[in-house]
Design an enzyme around this catalytic site. Structure first.
Site, PDB file in Angstrom:
ATOM      1  N   GLN A 126      51.598  52.932  30.259  1.00 23.82           N
ATOM      2  CA  GLN A 126      52.254  52.754  31.551  1.00 23.82           C
ATOM      3  C   GLN A 126      51.307  52.057  32.528  1.00 23.82           C
ATOM      4  OE1 GLN A 126      53.149  56.497  33.492  1.00 23.82           O
ATOM      5  NE2 GLN A 126      54.894  55.642  34.550  1.00 23.82           N
ATOM      6  N   GLY A 127      51.568  50.796  32.838  1.00 20.71           N
ATOM      7  CA  GLY A 127      50.726  50.031  33.756  1.00 20.71           C
ATOM      8  C   GLY A 127      51.191  50.197  35.190  1.00 20.71           C
ATOM      9  N   SER A 129      49.265  52.700  38.042  1.00 21.35           N
ATOM     10  CA  SER A 129      48.203  52.913  39.023  1.00 21.35           C
ATOM     11  C   SER A 129      47.171  51.790  39.002  1.00 21.35           C
ATOM     12  CB  SER A 129      47.496  54.247  38.752  1.00 21.35           C
ATOM     13  OG  SER A 129      48.376  55.325  38.957  1.00 21.35           O
ATOM     14  N   SER A 161      46.949  55.829  30.539  1.00 18.16           N
ATOM     15  CA  SER A 161      46.781  56.733  29.402  1.00 18.16           C
ATOM     16  C   SER A 161      46.962  56.010  28.075  1.00 18.16           C
ATOM     17  CB  SER A 161      47.787  57.893  29.495  1.00 18.16           C
ATOM     18  OG  SER A 161      47.556  58.669  30.642  1.00 18.16           O
ATOM     19  N   GLU A 244      59.641  61.127  34.431  1.00 19.20           N
ATOM     20  CA  GLU A 244      58.362  61.716  34.035  1.00 19.20           C
ATOM     21  C   GLU A 244      58.227  63.123  34.606  1.00 19.20           C
ATOM     22  OE1 GLU A 244      53.654  60.441  33.782  1.00 19.20           O
ATOM     23  OE2 GLU A 244      54.913  59.498  35.289  1.00 19.20           O
ATOM     24  N   SER A 379      50.678  63.024  42.867  1.00 21.14           N
ATOM     25  CA  SER A 379      49.972  64.286  43.103  1.00 21.14           C
ATOM     26  C   SER A 379      50.921  65.348  43.657  1.00 21.14           C
ATOM     27  CB  SER A 379      48.817  64.059  44.087  1.00 21.14           C
ATOM     28  OG  SER A 379      49.330  63.764  45.378  1.00 21.14           O
ATOM     29  N   ASN A 380      50.497  66.607  43.576  1.00 20.74           N
ATOM     30  CA  ASN A 380      51.344  67.689  44.079  1.00 20.74           C
ATOM     31  C   ASN A 380      51.586  67.570  45.582  1.00 20.74           C
ATOM     32  OD1 ASN A 380      51.517  68.621  41.507  1.00 20.74           O
ATOM     33  ND2 ASN A 380      50.651  70.644  41.924  1.00 20.74           N
ATOM     34  N   GLU A 381      50.646  66.954  46.306  1.00 21.27           N
ATOM     35  CA  GLU A 381      50.872  66.709  47.728  1.00 21.27           C
ATOM     36  C   GLU A 381      52.033  65.734  47.925  1.00 21.27           C
ATOM     37  OE1 GLU A 381      46.999  68.421  47.087  1.00 21.27           O
ATOM     38  OE2 GLU A 381      47.924  66.651  46.203  1.00 21.27           O
TER      39      GLU A 381
END
Length: 394
Positions: A126-127, A129, A161, A244, A379-381
């Protein structure tokens, strides 16, 4: 939703259980049971085993090579494969880009890519970030310039990844400059052996090489590998991220399996003349986790039913992803705590393969890797912001 309410479901559970007993390779079972993730070769092996059984894509519709299973069948399948210590199916191709291809792709793209996702022949990364665009994905800078029948792509991706094991990448790129930064982004399907692509793996906290940085130096990508419409990549990318996050709908069963292994280990661990399992403090922590895991499993099952029925699940994918990551971190922490001093041997041996038995190094590896789950996929934020905006209207 309740499971095993009719004879057909009970027969299906028996079929999956028997299949797993006969077909999960022992080496793969041992690795997963210890807490270690499957290797890329292990993931491919398991995908191909399922493909030959006709079970390569449990959540896909039949017309694209999937099983067409009901939500109950999908959940039973996940329960039984988890109980058999089989790995989860690797999701990048199967659950992320595959459904986007069969929804928005051309007939040629479907014919080229979907069968190889099902068989495990293609491994997708997955490209998304970049060094300056992580959770703020709309700020990506990787650029694709149209040149005749090709796009010329230049930029860098980060935290990709298994790019070193992949032969395909779905990549968000900027194809035009717009006032709103979410616009002008497109989604390209790229071959990883194309000239100009350089992949550099690096070690993470668990001393594994799951992630990489990918450098794109004037990579020529055929225009036929544009997925959907130019400039619509942000919309497709949001669908991918929602999927996801929604994958955690079936991961509660694997949390439950980990807690079973913690209990097994605790029964064998001496503590004050008895076993750790008899320790009231330990039992209290374990019971609280079990209750919370049961709750997220039921929430996931309801969301799975809505997904299959085509019902908009709103921010529930974010809710599940956030809660699952927190529970996974607590469960793996308890697993390491149960090991006691044996859990520290991972660090003293540097995590080197073969120097520490997997049953001792695996839980620590799982614990260290779990730290990233509250960061990746947004992120969780960010998840809390999504929930506040989409559920509460804030």
């Amino acid at each position: 939703m309740r499971l095993d309410q009719n004879e057909a479901d009970r027969a299906f559970r028996h079929e999956v259980r028997r299949f797993c007993e006969q077909n999960v390779p022992d080496a793969l079972r041992e690795r997963v049971r210890s807490g270690m993730r499957a290797t890329p070769d292990g993931f491919r092996q398991w995908q191909n085993i399922l493909f030959r059984q006709g079970w390569g894509a449990p959540t896909w519709p039949r017309e694209h090579g999937g099983t067409g299973w009901s939500p109950v069948q999908i959940h039973i399948f996940e329960q039984e494969t988890a109980a058999a210590d089989a790995p989860p199916q690797f999701h990048q191709g199967l659950e992320l880009i595959g459904p986007i291809i069969f929804t928005y792709g051309t007939a040629e793209q479907k014919a080229r890519y979907l069968p190889r996702i099902l068989s495990g022949e293609d491994w997708w990364c997955q490209g998304y970030s970049e060094p300056q665009a992580g959770s703020d994905l709309a700020g990506l800078r990787t650029r694709a310039v149209r040149d005749g029948d090709h796009y010329v792509v230049t930029g860098q991706k980060l935290w990709t990844s298994y790019a070193h094991a992949a032969n395909r990448m779905f990549c968000l790129v900027r194809t035009s400059d717009e006032t709103r930064k979410q616009d002008g982004i497109s989604l390209l399907l790229m071959d990883m052996d194309a000239p100009g692509i350089t992949v550099r793996p690096f070690h993470t906290l668990d001393e594994q090489s799951h992630v990489t940085e990918v450098f794109l130096d004037a990579v020529r990508v055929p225009a036929s590998q544009l997925l959907g419409e130019e400039g619509r990549g942000w919309s497709y990318g949001k669908v991918l991220l929602d999927r996801e996050r929604a994958l955690t709908a079936t991961l509660g069963v694997r949390l439950a399996r980990q807690l079973e292994q913690v209990k097994e280990l605790a029964r064998k661990t001496p503590d004050a003349g008895s076993s750790l399992y008899q320790n009231p403090g330990f039992r209290s922590k374990l019971a609280q986790l079990e209750i919370e895991v049961q709750a997220i499993e039921q929430m996931g099952l309801r969301m799975l039913a809505d997904n299959v029925a085509g019902v908009d699940t709103g921010p529930r994918g974010s809710m599940l992803k956030l809660r699952w990551s927190e529970l996974l971190q607590r469960a793996t922490e308890l697993w390491v705590e149960t090991l006691g001093y044996d859990g520290t041997r991972f660090a003293s041996a540097g995590g080197a393969p073969g120097t520490v038995p997997m049953e001792q190094s695996g839980p620590m590896t799982a614990y260290l890797h779990s730290r990233v789950t509250s960061i990746y996929g947004g992120s969780n934020e960010i998840q809390r912001n999504i929930i506040a905006r989409r559920a509460l209207g804030l």
